[in-house]
Design a protein around this motif. Structure first.
Motif, mmCIF file in Angstrom:
data_model
loop_
_atom_site.group_PDB
_atom_site.id
_atom_site.type_symbol
_atom_site.label_atom_id
_atom_site.label_comp_id
_atom_site.label_asym_id
_atom_site.label_seq_id
_atom_site.Cartn_x
_atom_site.Cartn_y
_atom_site.Cartn_z
ATOM 1 N N SER A 158 -8.736 5.722 -5.675
ATOM 2 C CA SER A 158 -10.301 5.240 -5.318
ATOM 3 C C SER A 158 -9.922 4.570 -3.984
ATOM 4 O O SER A 158 -10.812 4.149 -3.625
ATOM 5 C CB SER A 158 -9.577 3.784 -6.368
ATOM 6 O OG SER A 158 -9.338 2.993 -5.889
ATOM 7 N N MET A 159 -9.280 3.933 -3.766
ATOM 8 C CA MET A 159 -8.453 3.459 -1.768
ATOM 9 C C MET A 159 -9.008 4.635 -0.782
ATOM 10 O O MET A 159 -9.589 4.097 0.437
ATOM 11 C CB MET A 159 -7.976 2.691 -1.952
ATOM 12 C CG MET A 159 -6.799 1.357 -3.183
ATOM 13 S SD MET A 159 -6.449 0.676 -2.059
ATOM 14 C CE MET A 159 -4.707 1.194 -3.380
ATOM 15 N N LEU A 214 -10.985 1.623 -13.080
ATOM 16 C CA LEU A 214 -9.531 1.302 -13.167
ATOM 17 C C LEU A 214 -10.133 -0.332 -14.656
ATOM 18 O O LEU A 214 -8.664 -0.330 -14.726
ATOM 19 C CB LEU A 214 -9.750 1.259 -11.132
ATOM 20 C CG LEU A 214 -9.207 2.105 -10.628
ATOM 21 C CD1 LEU A 214 -9.455 1.545 -9.455
ATOM 22 C CD2 LEU A 214 -8.223 3.183 -11.422
ATOM 23 N N ARG A 215 -10.644 -0.699 -14.216
ATOM 24 C CA ARG A 215 -10.630 -1.871 -15.011
ATOM 25 C C ARG A 215 -9.928 -1.198 -17.166
ATOM 26 O O ARG A 215 -9.330 -1.917 -17.361
ATOM 27 C CB ARG A 215 -11.326 -2.465 -14.948
ATOM 28 C CG ARG A 215 -11.500 -4.408 -15.327
ATOM 29 C CD ARG A 215 -11.862 -5.184 -15.937
ATOM 30 N NE ARG A 215 -13.006 -4.663 -17.056
ATOM 31 C CZ ARG A 215 -13.267 -5.683 -17.562
ATOM 32 N NH1 ARG A 215 -12.711 -7.029 -18.535
ATOM 33 N NH2 ARG A 215 -13.894 -5.145 -18.838
ATOM 34 N N MET A 272 -6.543 0.048 -17.062
ATOM 35 C CA MET A 272 -6.176 -1.754 -17.282
ATOM 36 C C MET A 272 -5.782 -1.850 -18.899
ATOM 37 O O MET A 272 -5.324 -2.610 -19.014
ATOM 38 C CB MET A 272 -6.507 -2.724 -16.248
ATOM 39 C CG MET A 272 -5.237 -3.326 -15.759
ATOM 40 S SD MET A 272 -4.389 -2.297 -14.398
ATOM 41 C CE MET A 272 -3.446 -4.037 -14.558
ATOM 42 N N SER A 288 -14.590 1.184 -9.973
ATOM 43 C CA SER A 288 -13.677 -0.135 -10.288
ATOM 44 C C SER A 288 -14.047 -0.210 -11.879
ATOM 45 O O SER A 288 -12.940 -0.825 -12.423
ATOM 46 C CB SER A 288 -14.986 -0.501 -9.410
ATOM 47 O OG SER A 288 -15.290 -1.095 -8.546
ATOM 48 N N ILE A 308 2.580 2.192 -3.498
ATOM 49 C CA ILE A 308 1.341 2.437 -4.553
ATOM 50 C C ILE A 308 1.371 3.954 -4.287
ATOM 51 O O ILE A 308 1.012 4.604 -5.624
ATOM 52 C CB ILE A 308 0.505 1.285 -5.027
ATOM 53 C CG1 ILE A 308 -0.820 1.581 -6.216
ATOM 54 C CG2 ILE A 308 -0.834 1.912 -3.454
ATOM 55 C CD1 ILE A 308 -1.781 1.437 -6.129
ATOM 56 N N LEU A 350 1.222 -0.792 -0.573
ATOM 57 C CA LEU A 350 -0.156 -0.216 0.181
ATOM 58 C C LEU A 350 0.492 1.745 0.049
ATOM 59 O O LEU A 350 0.602 2.313 -1.227
ATOM 60 C CB LEU A 350 -0.721 -0.293 1.423
ATOM 61 C CG LEU A 350 -2.137 -1.127 1.107
ATOM 62 C CD1 LEU A 350 -2.492 -0.950 2.520
ATOM 63 C CD2 LEU A 350 -2.918 -0.994 0.057
ATOM 64 N N SER A 385 -5.742 4.226 -9.115
ATOM 65 C CA SER A 385 -5.841 3.499 -8.030
ATOM 66 C C SER A 385 -6.015 4.208 -6.596
ATOM 67 O O SER A 385 -6.795 3.573 -5.462
ATOM 68 C CB SER A 385 -4.552 2.298 -8.242
ATOM 69 O OG SER A 385 -5.318 2.122 -9.208
ATOM 70 N N ILE A 401 -2.405 4.893 -13.464
ATOM 71 C CA ILE A 401 -3.590 3.821 -13.076
ATOM 72 C C ILE A 401 -3.457 3.601 -11.675
ATOM 73 O O ILE A 401 -3.801 3.680 -10.873
ATOM 74 C CB ILE A 401 -2.919 2.404 -13.847
ATOM 75 C CG1 ILE A 401 -3.249 2.294 -15.575
ATOM 76 C CG2 ILE A 401 -3.735 1.046 -13.443
ATOM 77 C CD1 ILE A 401 -2.638 1.480 -15.912
ATOM 78 N N MET A 402 -1.825 3.514 -10.919
ATOM 79 C CA MET A 402 -1.733 3.986 -9.788
ATOM 80 C C MET A 402 -2.261 5.129 -8.929
ATOM 81 O O MET A 402 -2.855 4.717 -8.248
ATOM 82 C CB MET A 402 0.248 4.031 -9.406
ATOM 83 C CG MET A 402 1.099 2.862 -10.318
ATOM 84 S SD MET A 402 1.926 2.762 -9.170
ATOM 85 C CE MET A 402 3.207 0.939 -9.006
#
Lengths: 277, 314
Positions: free
Chosen positions: A251-252, A229-230, A233, A226, A27, A24, A248, A244-245
């Motif tokens: 999003s977290m 992000l996919r 990717m 979600s 990233i 974690l 991500s 992308i990182m």
């Protein structure tokens, strides 16, 4: 001796914990690196801090920004969480305070749906929502939430309500309260911890949900984070790592924030009735 | 005058109503409160469960009406679909590796975290942290970055002169890599184990110590037997979940390479929502349901021999 043993436990806990959260941390810092830096070095800290990943990632590759996906996710998650929390509370109240006919059977049925794999019923549900014209909207999430769709939250609130003394209800009846008023005016204010715990759990679940969103939502304009992000990717993983990182990490963030604000409820919540995950 | 009769009247009705409110009528109201769940259960659980059984005997794409074909779907999957047997093997391997790995880790960490130490709550929070992102795409992406060919794990390996491993690209390794990744989110089981450990009465250990049992003997003859009900619960829930794992394999390896991580849930997804053979997908999902029920039943049945209940069982 005692001191030594204690400090070795601390050391072990710290090392293990560090390894555990390292991905974690990695990233997080990676999202501020340049692409070359991510590929070229194993150092944790970026050689130079750049916001490129966030800027370009947020702008997105297609016609929609990531902000759009975030708004979509909130549009889906907020009604779902509010309705789930409320409806599961009402249902839990019914189960906890009344002994109606078939109470035992219905309660057992409710618990057994905890073990019913969603994958088994996904196809008829999809067809049902298709016939209702609900596909590609958030209704497949919101309407079931209104119907107390998740027995996990019902059970959680049920456990809590059973811990509240019945004398409260009885004295309220003496004062002329009907059962609805007992729920809203007497028990609800006392149930804040259970409500918060259920809402936090539900938020995290709904926010991270992937399988059902993938199935019910098809147009990019309705994509949640979600799905966004996919998509990112799949399109260009090789060239835009830091974007992308960065997305991500963003999003977290909501889940992480929620977790830290509500962790007291959280760990207790699972311990009391935990099933998820 | 009028006023007084009214008060008297209302007192009377209240006196009459009171016992009824507490017993009798009042109980039926409960059904009203649970009615949302009842409706949801009938429409969103029971009906779909039955419908998917029916669809599994039909040829059904969304465009045409379901057409009854008997056992055709089942015969096809057992005799013609080469993906099917592969997927069955992959899924069982996955469940057998991933579940015990996760539960053992969860138990060991719970034992460590059960110590009475300062700041122990901080550590509990840290160890739970990965689990709040359960099933999220972001975490799947994170792992893909870490384990891809040029990823961080291989970079670290090469820094200490170990040849890189194709973690996700080698069909012989990919499933094991995924199960390793899966262990990371052991938080829920851990918290349940912790709660169970707290329930074990301290005087049992006291007695153990007097009898001269060392720490390891205490674990095997006190801690573990006392925890078996929670082991059973975790085992059942994690097995059910593992059968349906989707996000990580779908995003990280897409079922590949060479279908080596083609879990059953991905196969159901592909058949139902990529090829729109709803009937076939329903048959697949019912088979998975049957497998889950059987396994759960076996676990519950076998627990008679290994799960320990203080009140003598049931």
């Amino acid at each position: 001796m005692r001191f030594l043993r204690k400090s070795s436990v601390y050391a072990l806990l710290s090392v293990l914990g560090f390894i555990l959260v390292y991905p974690l941390i990695w990233i997080f810092f990676g999202s501020f690196k340049t692409n070359n830096d991510i590929l070229g070095s194993i150092k944790l800290l970026p050689a130079e801090f750049v916001l490129e990943g966030y800027r370009l990632g947020w702008a997105g590759s297609g016609q929609f920004t990531f902000g759009h996906f975030f708004l979509n996710t909130f549009q889906m998650v907020i009604p779902t969480v509010l309705l789930t929390t409320f409806s599961s509370y009402v249902i839990a109240y019914g189960f906890a305070r009344f002994r109606f006919p078939m109470h035992k059977i219905l309660f057992a049925l409710m618990l057994s749906t905890l073990m019913l794999p969603p994958t088994v019923v996904i196809i008829p549900r999809y067809i049902l929502f298709n016939n209702l014209g609900w596909l590609d909207t958030y209704l497949p999430f919101v309407v079931p939430a209104l119907l107390g769709f998740s027995p996990f939250y019902i059970f959680m609130q049920y456990q809590f309500l059973r811990g509240l003394p019945k004398e409260l209800d009885e004295s309220a009846v003496m004062d002329g309260c009907n059962s609805f008023k007992i729920m809203t005016h007497i028990l609800l204010p006392l149930s804040k911890p259970a409500l918060v715990a259920a809402a936090v759990f539900n938020f995290m679940w709904a926010w991270n949900e992937f399988f059902s969103v993938l199935i019910y939502i098809s147009s990019v304009s309705k994509y949640t984070v979600s799905l966004g992000l996919r998509m990112m990717m799949d399109i260009d993983a090789a060239t835009t790592w830091n974007q992308i990182m960065a997305m991500s990490v963003l999003s977290m963030l909501p889940c992480a924030l929620f977790f830290f604000f509500a962790q007291k409820f959280f760990v207790e919540g699972i311990a009391k009735s935990g099933i998820k995950g | 005058m009028n006023n007084r009769t009214q008060t008297q009247h209302s007192y009377k009705t209240r006196a009459k109503r009171l016992p009824k409110l507490i017993s009798g009528n009042r109980q039926w109201v409960g059904l009203l409160y649970i009615s949302p769940w009842l409706i949801g259960f009938l429409i969103l659980e029971l009906y779909p469960l039955m419908a998917s059984l029916y669809y599994s005997f039909t040829d059904f794409t969304l465009l045409r009406k379901p057409e009854f074909v008997g056992l055709k779907n089942y015969i096809q999957m057992f005799t013609k679909d080469h993906n099917f047997w592969n997927s069955v093997v992959v899924t069982f391997k996955w469940v057998i590796i991933a579940v015990p790995l996760k539960l053992t880790t969860a138990l060991l960490v719970a034992l460590l975290l059960n110590k009475k130490l300062k700041h122990i709550n901080f550590y509990r929070t840290v160890y739970y942290l990965p689990s709040i992102f359960a099933g999220s795409v972001a975490v799947a992406i994170l792992w893909r970055f870490l384990f891809m060919r040029e990823g961080l794990v291989n970079q670290i390996l090469s820094a200490v002169h170990i040849p890189p491993v194709d973690w996700l690209g080698n069909p012989d390794i990919a499933l094991y890599t995924l199960s390793m990744i899966n262990v990371w989110q052991f938080g829920t089981s851990m918290v349940l184990f912790l709660a169970g450990l707290k329930q074990i009465p301290g005087d049992l250990y006291e007695a153990g110590r007097i009898d001269g049992a060392n720490k390891i003997q205490q674990f095997w003859s006190i801690t573990l037997p006392m925890l078996t009900p929670i082991v059973l619960f975790n085992l059942v829930m994690q097995t059910i979940n593992a059968f349906q794992d989707f996000t990580a394999p779908f995003v990280i390896t897409k079922g590949g390479p060479a279908k080596s991580t083609y879990l059953f849930s991905i196969m159901i997804y592909d058949n139902g929502f990529k090829y729109f053979s709803m009937g076939y997908a329903a048959a697949l999902s019912w088979l998975m349901f049957a497998a889950i029920i059987t396994l759960t039943a076996v676990l519950f049945w076998s627990s008679r021999y290994w799960a320990h209940y203080e009140d003598g069982g049931k």
